[in-house]
Structures are given as structure tokens and as C-alpha cells.
Design an enzyme around this catalytic site. Sequence first.
Site, PDB file in Angstrom:
ATOM      1  N   HIS A  37       1.045   9.194   6.289  1.00 40.95           N
ATOM      2  CA  HIS A  37       2.498   9.240   6.355  1.00 40.95           C
ATOM      3  C   HIS A  37       3.038   8.717   7.675  1.00 40.95           C
ATOM      4  O   HIS A  37       4.135   8.165   7.727  1.00 40.95           O
ATOM      5  CB  HIS A  37       2.996  10.634   5.974  1.00 40.95           C
ATOM      6  CG  HIS A  37       2.765  10.837   4.516  1.00 40.95           C
ATOM      7  ND1 HIS A  37       3.632  10.347   3.580  1.00 40.95           N
ATOM      8  CD2 HIS A  37       1.708  11.331   3.837  1.00 40.95           C
ATOM      9  CE1 HIS A  37       3.125  10.565   2.386  1.00 40.95           C
ATOM     10  NE2 HIS A  37       1.964  11.164   2.522  1.00 40.95           N
ATOM     11  N   GLU A  77      -0.476   7.624 -10.482  1.00 44.23           N
ATOM     12  CA  GLU A  77      -1.251   7.619  -9.243  1.00 44.23           C
ATOM     13  C   GLU A  77      -2.569   8.379  -9.399  1.00 44.23           C
ATOM     14  O   GLU A  77      -3.314   8.547  -8.457  1.00 44.23           O
ATOM     15  CB  GLU A  77      -0.420   8.145  -8.079  1.00 44.23           C
ATOM     16  CG  GLU A  77       0.357   9.412  -8.352  1.00 44.23           C
ATOM     17  CD  GLU A  77       1.312   9.799  -7.213  1.00 44.23           C
ATOM     18  OE1 GLU A  77       1.291   9.153  -6.164  1.00 44.23           O
ATOM     19  OE2 GLU A  77       2.050  10.779  -7.392  1.00 44.23           O
ATOM     20  N   ASP A 112      -1.974   6.676  -3.616  1.00 39.95           N
ATOM     21  CA  ASP A 112      -2.843   7.728  -4.159  1.00 39.95           C
ATOM     22  C   ASP A 112      -3.806   7.174  -5.199  1.00 39.95           C
ATOM     23  O   ASP A 112      -4.962   7.594  -5.262  1.00 39.95           O
ATOM     24  CB  ASP A 112      -2.001   8.844  -4.783  1.00 39.95           C
ATOM     25  CG  ASP A 112      -1.537   9.825  -3.733  1.00 39.95           C
ATOM     26  OD1 ASP A 112      -2.376  10.242  -2.919  1.00 39.95           O
ATOM     27  OD2 ASP A 112      -0.345  10.152  -3.712  1.00 39.95           O
ATOM     28  N   CYS A 135       5.550   1.383  -6.431  1.00 39.63           N
ATOM     29  CA  CYS A 135       6.258   1.885  -5.253  1.00 39.63           C
ATOM     30  C   CYS A 135       5.303   2.279  -4.133  1.00 39.63           C
ATOM     31  O   CYS A 135       5.725   2.761  -3.095  1.00 39.63           O
ATOM     32  CB  CYS A 135       7.169   3.059  -5.613  1.00 39.63           C
ATOM     33  SG  CYS A 135       6.275   4.472  -6.263  1.00 39.63           S
TER      34      CYS A 135
END
Length: 590
Positions: A197, A440, A464, A511
Site C-alpha cells: 500500500h 482477485e 491480489d 483496477c
Amino acid sequence: MAEEKPEVVLSGLGVSGGVARGVALPIYHSDVEVPAYEVPPEKRDDEVKRFEAALVQTRHDIQLIKKELEDKVGEIEASIFDAHMLLLEDVAIIQETISQFRAGTYNIDYYYMKVVEKFIAAFGQIDDPFMRERISDIKDVSHRVLGNLLGKGQTRSLNIAEPAILVSEDFSPSDFALIAKDKILGIITERGSKTSHTAIIARSLGVPCIVGISSVAERIANGDYLLIDGYNGKIAVNPSAESIRHYEEVENLLRENRRIFVSSLPFPSETTDGVRIRLSVNINSAADISEDIMKYSDGVGLFRTENLFLDSGTFLEEEQQFEAYKLAVQKSLGKPVVIRTLDLGGDKNFQLMKMDHPEENPFMGYRAIRFCLDHEDVFIKQLRAILRAGVYGPVKIMFPMISSLREIERARLLVDTAKEQLAREGIAHADKVPVGAMIEVPSAAMIIDMLADYCDFVSIGTNDLIQYMIAVDRVNDKIASLYEPMHPAVLRILDKIVSDARKFNLPVSVCGEMASDPVYAPLLIGMGVTELSMSSGSVGEIKFLVRKISRSSAEELKREVLKIRRSREIVGALRAYYYRNMKGYLNITQ
Ligand code: PEP
Ligand code: MG
């Protein structure tokens, strides 16, 4: 600047491109090393004064952070810092520190740390999850005090005065809540990967980021002058005049590239053979929506709502969420906003999720939709807020980490429940809201035909999907080299998802970070993807690229790379395609 000191070059993994120069600001989270040394009798009173001054400074730091949070997210969320203030001023801790110091011979920091450790151990024994949660508060506060005592300044007190390059073992998503984003010139961490992140946030801020610098705290000191190259993962500590000159040239060329990309924004996002590729943006909050970019993009393809919760440290009430989603919808100029329901868990560790014990495999654990289906009260609140925001513009609801039909069925049912409640209560809300799933998890990827009965759209979360497909933790720097987005197995599953979705008329977008990588995006277009969602900073470059390629050449590229067995060679073929199409337009290609 430090011309006298020799230049030292450190190498890591560049996860957000760009070049930056500035002073290093180390931000330590834990394991503050507290020295123990004897203090002569004549200095002992000064030592107590030093302790008191550190407490005053920490009080000031906490007040400042509280104020910043109040301004950003509201009073309720910021009230967590009231609890920190109480812990800071806890008479028992202060008195015991001073009395142990008076009875002993060492420096006061040493005793403060001992007393805090004793309290932490005592709290750990209490069989009450609420009390156990206070441990992290005590740690947080004591790290701030120790940081001020040791003159290290910022230890989690992230109020940055001057723009700087942040250095840390790692940043948690909630750390970024406390940092004034316009003060971040670049980011360097010890841990992390391209899809951690920290990397995602760095890219959304458009600042260079380098991860994987081992023992970073020992190698970069507070105030060191740094030059960082996020493309190549290089850091020059005390850069030589020659390095500075070289990077000035690179910066000029990159600036010119950016100007070229931005100039393509007003034009249609269409391939040379007329295929429209929708480009939307990924956001963490409404603040990430820039009007300039929104004007020339196709809306929000992914709103990572969990960041609002992580930023505030609380489960937000319906009203607070409604305001946050409504603002995002209003800033999106009538274009669709895909709001993803909470994706907490995994590396987005949220204290209030009340785990009895740390999970052994958090990425495979109590995460995302699993947590929400287990906490219907939390989930319904969010669904109601989204439906209400839908009155102000088109919204879509997207569920993260769907792995079975049972989950999507149940989640859909709860959307209906939320609608029924709102209707019963006479509260305005959107009724026809498309509902979709993130793809994912490999099990979802294999049942696109079945999901098509329950979903109005799907969006591929490559970050993921890659980790679950090849069993490589996306944030573990030790195995970062195994995290191969272009692993042939990943390509096969992506191709299957897209072709199955198209077979069943199920709109499919991407995405994950792959969508914003100019080297990978043509492959996705060749597979048949017509919507890519990315951080705002990438829209210009991807639009520029889309306008230079044809879908038929991208399809040819896909056929070619699906036959290649090694990811390195696949990447080579994709790079060659990128250079072929961009050559002649850009001053520099990274
Ligand atoms: C993904 O997994 O690709 C994704 C977009 O979600 P996140 O990165 O928030 O897990
Ligand atoms: Mg994900």
C-alpha cells in the site's frame, strides 16, 4: 548539502517512478533503541527536566495531530488522541519513572522504557480485548515520548514541517492519514513491494518510492541529503555534483514527457483502429479526485473505502460515510463511481476488527467480504451510505475478495435489505445500483460464467490475483522477485477471465496496478479489456499510449506472449512493443 561527504549509492526496488532530491526524514515506528548510560549526580536534576520537556513536546505533537485529523475527517475520529493524551499524562507512569530514576544511576529514558514495558506486560495479562487494544496506544504514545527524549524527533508523530523524503521500515495505510501529503518528496522503506500500500499511495501522490533497502535506519540518517531515482531503485546519499547534474538532465526530460502526456488528456481515449478504452481513476478518498483529470477520464473505477476507516481509526457511522461518498460522487462530474465495500484485513490491519490473536495467514484470513458478511451491522451501514450517495450521481457497488457464489448471493441480499430499510424509513436513495465483484481470487476467476448471473460487472484486482495465483505474498520483500505479474499462469488466467466475461456479456475492467503500467496495459487491451482503472497520475501516459496503438496489434502481441514460457522474456516482448510505439514521441523512456 553535503559535498564533503562521499556519495554512497544504495539499491532497492523502484516501485513508483520519478526523481526527487531533498533531506531524509526518518520516521520510526517501533523498537526505539534506548541507550542506557550512567548519569553523574550533578546532572540528575537536568535529566528530570529533560523528561518533563519531552512530555510537554509530546503533548504539543499529539494536539497538532489531533487538530490535523479533526480538519480532515472530523472530531469523533480524532478523539482517539484524547485517549493518547490521558496515557501520556498518566500519573502512575510518570511517577514511577521518576522514582525509579531517583533510586537508580542510569539515564531517565532507560527507566521510562522499563516502566512502559511493565505496563504493557500488565495490560497483556488482562482478559479483555478492549484493554489489550490499549497496548498499541501505550506503545504509540511512549514511542513519541522516547523520540522526543532521544532527539530523534518524529517517531510516529508525523507532522512534517518542511518537504522531505520519508524513510521508514514501512508505512501502514493509516500512517498516511497523519502526513501532510504535499510535504512528501519521496518515500524509502525497508519492507514492501510494488503492490504494497505504500507503493500504491506513492504512485497516487506521484512521488518516487523505493522499497527493499535493508537496515535503512542505519544507512540513512535524519537530515542526510538524498537523490532518489524511483525508476531504477537507486538512492544517492550525499550525491556528488556529477550525480546531481546527471539527474537534473533526467528530471528535465521527464518534465517534458509529462507535458506531452498531459497534452493528450483532452483527446479521446481511442486506439488507432477506433476502439474506445475507458480510463478511470482509483481513489482512497474524494480528496484524490482532481477536477482536471476527472474532466478527461471516465469516472472512478475503484474507491478503496477502507482507507477512510483506517485514517480515522474507527468504524465510521452511516452519516460520515454518506458525506464522504457523496463528495466523491459530486466531484466526479456525473461519471460513474465504483465504490468498493470494506477491504479490511490482510495487510490493512485494523485494530477494531477485534481479532483474538494475530492471524497466521492474514491474506487468506478474515478479510474484506468475509469480515463484512460476519458483521452485517457494519456492512449494512456502508451499503445504506452508498445507496444514499447514489442520489447525487451514478454509483456502483463492488465487493472485494469474492471467492464463491455464496458470498455474492449473500452480499446482494444485504444490498436489497439496505434498500428496503431506506425505503421504509423514507430516506432518499438510488434504487438501480449496479453490483459487481472484484476478481482477485483464482476460484472466482474460474467461475465467471456463474458469477455472470449475480453481477452487473466485474473488475480484476491483479494485485491480489497475482499473489493468490502464484502463492507469493504481495508485501513480503524477501520474495519480491518471485512476484511476477507476467508469470505465464497469470497471463492465462487473465485471458480466461476476460474471454469468459465477454462470452457472458459481463463488463470487465482491470483496477489492479497492472492497468496503470504502460508496459502491461497493451497486453490487457489485446485480451479485450476496454476499461482500465488507475491512479490519476497515470491517466495521461496511458491515454497517450492508447492513442498510439491499435487493438489489432495489441491482440497480436497477446498471441505472441501467450506462447512464451518465461516471464522475463514476456516482459522483454512487452517492452519492445512499448518502445516501438512510443519511440519518436518521448524524450526518454524508463
Ligand atoms: C487488487 O488487489 O488488485 C486491488 C485493486 O485491490 P487492493 O490493491 O486494494 O487489494
Ligand atoms: Mg485486492
